[in-house]
Design an enzyme around this catalytic site. Structure first.
Site, PDB file in Angstrom:
ATOM      1  N   GLY B  28     -11.533  -0.527  27.449  1.00  0.00           N
ATOM      2  CA  GLY B  28     -11.409  -1.981  27.287  1.00  0.00           C
ATOM      3  C   GLY B  28     -12.581  -2.721  27.897  1.00  0.00           C
ATOM      4  N   GLY B  33     -21.988  -3.213  23.451  1.00  0.00           N
ATOM      5  CA  GLY B  33     -22.144  -1.763  23.324  1.00  0.00           C
ATOM      6  C   GLY B  33     -20.973  -1.177  22.550  1.00  0.00           C
ATOM      7  CG  HIS B  34     -17.092  -1.143  24.354  1.00  0.00           C
ATOM      8  ND1 HIS B  34     -17.267  -2.006  25.406  1.00  0.00           N
ATOM      9  CD2 HIS B  34     -16.743   0.057  24.902  1.00  0.00           C
ATOM     10  CE1 HIS B  34     -17.025  -1.360  26.541  1.00  0.00           C
ATOM     11  NE2 HIS B  34     -16.710  -0.104  26.265  1.00  0.00           N
ATOM     12  CE  LYS B 144     -28.746   9.089  21.254  1.00  0.00           C
ATOM     13  NZ  LYS B 144     -30.145   9.050  20.775  1.00  0.00           N
ATOM     14  CE  LYS B 145     -23.658   1.877  30.372  1.00  0.00           C
ATOM     15  NZ  LYS B 145     -23.391   2.427  31.729  1.00  0.00           N
ATOM     16  CG  ASP B 146     -21.213   6.281  30.302  1.00  0.00           C
ATOM     17  OD1 ASP B 146     -21.636   6.066  31.449  1.00  0.00           O
ATOM     18  OD2 ASP B 146     -20.519   5.461  29.672  1.00  0.00           O
ATOM     19  CG  MET B 180     -24.985  -4.660  26.612  1.00  0.00           C
ATOM     20  SD  MET B 180     -24.026  -5.934  25.824  1.00  0.00           S
ATOM     21  CE  MET B 180     -25.371  -6.990  25.243  1.00  0.00           C
ATOM     22  NE  ARG B 183     -17.287   1.158  37.144  1.00  0.00           N
ATOM     23  CZ  ARG B 183     -16.946   2.307  36.565  1.00  0.00           C
ATOM     24  NH1 ARG B 183     -17.757   2.881  35.692  1.00  0.00           N
ATOM     25  NH2 ARG B 183     -15.793   2.895  36.858  1.00  0.00           N
TER      26      ARG B 183
END
Lengths: 272, 272
Positions: B28, B33-34, B144-146, B180, B183
């Site tokens: 959520g 990004g989402h 890809k950020k994570d 993005m 957090r």
């Protein structure tokens, strides 16, 4: 009947199956216990798939991985006679790579077999999950002899939301009562003859309970009495979640026994 | 668009879907990004399912589980605008029971994020496996950020033979370059302004590499230089298996940076 060796072969076959799939995962060395699972799968499904794979990750260091009986040709004949549609018989390198995402049995499963063989159930769950994802069975058949294994597989199906029915199947016994096991071939003539006391002790326990006995300790004492000539590893009275119970509850109790014959451990149990 | 809360609702819906299913699992607090993942899923699939679930097992003790931003109503509007078909929004008690069969990240994954947050990836893989088995997606979309998370999910799919395509998606950035993240809302104005140095350091690294630099240490030094005002946790140059490498290999290198702003850790990376 077709023997499939590679992931691609199995996946291509699976894609084109429309009806229900009954799955019997085995480590081979098939005996009448396995045959009863296969027959039940044959009755209840359109397609029956048997896997034969001696899974290295469920053997602990020093256990009988290398000595475990391999009977590929006899197993194929048995499957063919039981009208199995496909045998999946992969190499170790087909099933595993070097570093893997692992499955870990619940923390409260490190009792009984989980205590004697720490890590064993991790390996069982890992290979069963892999096989389930490859075979995508409607119904999967497991014997009640490996009671704690069966319970953990049922739990994995619930926890991981796998769309698979687990079908527990009754223990199949030799004429004198010994529960069938691929490891029975390890027994000397004397050990084989002594081993009858395992099932006899459970039979006596059942008798006691049918006469009204509900005290777990009294029942366990009876079992130890009958098995006194043997090297008994444990006798346990547990509920369906494998918590030890002091009072026997009809329909929610399993009585488990393990006896050692040299390096061979024989399991048996009795479900109320 | 329909919001599904229970396993039964989701399972009943899933049974009757015939076409391809695109799945975007989220916690959520949806941002651009989402949205980019959802848009891609919308383009490539018949049905799009988004899950919104702040997964407790991937937070370590002392981390921001309770503070993690919850924006259910805004999230629903975003999903509706993106023409999502179903949101799956379960309670914790729907997803977890007390004692569970667990998923464990590979032993060699306890580096970088796996080292800073031991157990984090176990929880990520556990919930993703559960969601995959419930949603049974054709395609699942991850940012890809994570990067390490993405790599481990790809590995789980390979190791467990899950019949799912994992679609890696590009990092979406604020106008000044900050990647993005849900957090980012934790940042003070000053921290938000300083945070631009993270993406700037990667941009400078990319410049160096495009001019021919292949020495990882030289590139890392440049990144540390640019981020020198920040509390840098690590800078790493790794291959696609997250092994640190001394020489940059085009098409097989990821440069990872993490900087701390108080209790907030911001991740960014750059894929060659």
């Amino acid at each position: 009947m077709e023997v499939l060796k590679t992931l691609e072969d199995l996946q291509n076959i699976r894609k084109n199956i429309k009806g229900s799939v009954g799955f019997v995962p085995t480590m081979g060395a098939l005996h009448n216990g396995h045959i009863s699972l296969i027959k039940k799968a044959r009755e209840e499904n359109d397609i029956v798939i048997v896997s034969i794979f001696v899974n290295p990750t469920q053997f602990l260091p020093g256990e009988d991985l290398d000595a475990y009986p391999r009977k590929d040709e006899a197993d194929k004949k048995i499957c063919s006679m039981c009208k199995v549609d496909y045998i999946f018989m992969p190499e170790i390198s087909t099933m595993y790579t070097k570093e893997e995402v692992l499955v870990k049995a619940p923390n409260n499963s490190y009792v009984l077999e989980g205590k004697t063989r720490p890590g064993h159930f991790d390996g069982v769950l890992q290979v069963v999950l892999k096989l389930f994802n490859l075979v995508q069975p409607t119904n999967a058949y497991f014997g009640k002899k490996d009671a704690q294994q069966l319970s953990l597989i049922q739990q994995m199906v619930r926890n991981f939301f796998l769309p698979i029915n687990i079908i527990p199947c009754e223990i199949v016994r030799e004429e004198d009562g010994l529960a069938m096991s691929s490891r029975n071939v390890y027994l000397s003539a004397q050990q084989r003859s002594d081993a009858v006391l395992i099932s006899k002790s459970l039979y006596m326990a059942g008798n006691l309970i049918s006469k009204g006995e509900r005290n777990s300790q009294v029942v366990k004492n009876k079992i130890y009495d009958v098995m006194s000539p043997l090297d008994v590893e444990y006798v346990a009275v547990v509920d369906r979640n494998f918590n030890e119970i002091e009072t026997i509850e009809p329909k929610n109790t399993i009585i488990l026994v393990v006896a050692r014959f040299g390096n061979t451990r024989l399991l048996d149990n009795f479900w109320l």
